[in-house]
Design an enzyme around this catalytic site. Structure first.
Site, PDB file in Angstrom:
ATOM      1  N   ASP A   1       7.252  -2.343   0.690  1.00  0.00           N
ATOM      2  CA  ASP A   1       7.524  -1.573  -0.518  1.00  0.00           C
ATOM      3  C   ASP A   1       6.727  -0.265  -0.535  1.00  0.00           C
ATOM      4  OD1 ASP A   1       9.236  -3.513  -1.588  1.00  0.00           O
ATOM      5  OD2 ASP A   1       7.561  -4.619  -2.457  1.00  0.00           O
TER       6      ASP A   1
ATOM      7  N   ARG B   1      10.748  -5.408   5.348  1.00  0.00           N
ATOM      8  CA  ARG B   1      10.796  -4.139   4.604  1.00  0.00           C
ATOM      9  C   ARG B   1       9.637  -4.071   3.619  1.00  0.00           C
ATOM     10  NH1 ARG B   1      16.957  -4.496   2.527  1.00  0.00           N
ATOM     11  NH2 ARG B   1      17.873  -5.329   4.446  1.00  0.00           N
TER      12      ARG B   1
ATOM     13  N   ARG C   1       2.424 -10.039  -3.583  1.00  0.00           N
ATOM     14  CA  ARG C   1       1.738  -9.329  -4.673  1.00  0.00           C
ATOM     15  C   ARG C   1       1.775 -10.108  -5.981  1.00  0.00           C
ATOM     16  NH1 ARG C   1       4.684  -3.817  -4.532  1.00  0.00           N
ATOM     17  NH2 ARG C   1       3.412  -3.433  -6.396  1.00  0.00           N
TER      18      ARG C   1
END
Length: 277
Positions: free
Chosen positions: A55, A53, A201
């Site tokens: 973002d 999934r 990230r």
């Protein structure tokens, strides 16, 4: 009695206009757009499962999904039909019938992400502002690479895990982490069995602190041992992140995307030429 089959799709998308992959109320998501398009060709309700999934604002070149359907269509009809119903920023790259046991998420052996940084000391890019991060301070990729060595292998990644992460355990195994420069671009490739929320990230954000000289190389190892997210750097921008590929057991014969191995570093220029020039 209807007989269901399982289909896998390879999906590419520009995540700039979407609030992530997962379907949500009242906001545009990639999952919603993909399910709506497939339903038009399948002529019945569809629920798709993805490998990872992504973002809000994150892109994908090698996302993999699967779903079950009783509709009988050729692969070419699925491919052309679904693509004809999708918005321009999402495309199906391939279609394959897979065994019923196949699961896009749980059958995956690893995921590969690529993070792109436009490292130019004079100006950002107007054209690619949502396709890569912009850092004007010069980044020393050799320092970043040395600092990242401690992240290889199986570790507790709590220091690089978002506070809202829903995963029960923070243990992950990073198989490869390569940092290179191609002229003005800094390219961070990372492959792991799976990732906790914002893990890539958050790692990139901290490595940028090292590359810019604001933190020593040893800082990354200190963060890993601390298991404290508040000590690490801010989360890097979503715009530079791409889900590049997902690896599955060979018996499923899942088609390879642009990259099938982070070891093929000669392909980095191809990536730049195809997607950023």
């Amino acid at each position: 009695m209807k007989t269901f089959i399982t289909l896998a799709f390879g999906i590419e998308y520009d995540g700039s206009c979407y609030c992530g992959w997962q379907r949500q109320n009242a906001v545009p998501t990639v999952q919603e757009a993909v399910e709506r398009a497939i339903e038009k060709i399948a002529a019945h309700k569809i629920r798709v499962i993805c490998a990872g999934r992504t973002d809000t604002g994150v892109h994908a070149i090698g996302q993999v999904i699967h779903f079950k359907t009783f509709s009988q269509r050729t692969d070419m009809v699925w491919l052309r039909g679904v693509n004809g119903c999708l918005p321009a920023d999402i495309v199906v790259r391939w279609v394959k019938r897979v065994p019923d046991l196949f699961h896009a998420r749980f059958s995956a052996l690893s995921r590969c992400y690529r993070y792109m940084v436009n490292n130019h000391n004079l100006h950002r890019s107007a054209i690619f502002r949502k396709k890569m991060a912009y850092i004007y301070q010069f980044l020393d990729v050799e320092k970043m690479q040395r600092a990242s060595h401690c992240l290889l292998g199986e570790h507790n990644f709590t220091s690089f895990r978002a506070g809202q992460c829903q995963s029960r355990f923070p243990i992950r195994n990073i198989m490869q982490l390569n940092i290179t420069r191609d002229d003005r671009y800094v390219i961070i490739d990372i492959q792991a069995n799976s990732f906790v929320h914002h893990m890539v990230r958050n790692i990139v954000g901290s490595l940028i602190e090292v590359g810019s000289g604001r933190k020593p190389e040893s800082w990354i190892a200190d963060l890993l041992l601390a298991k404290n997210r508040t000590l690490a750097a801010a989360t890097a921008s979503a715009h530079g992140l791409y889900l590049v590929s997902v690896e599955y057991p060979s018996n499923y014969k899942i088609p390879s995307p642009l990259f099938n191995s982070l070891a093929l570093q000669s392909k980095k220029t191809l990536f730049l030429e195809k997607y950023f020039h």
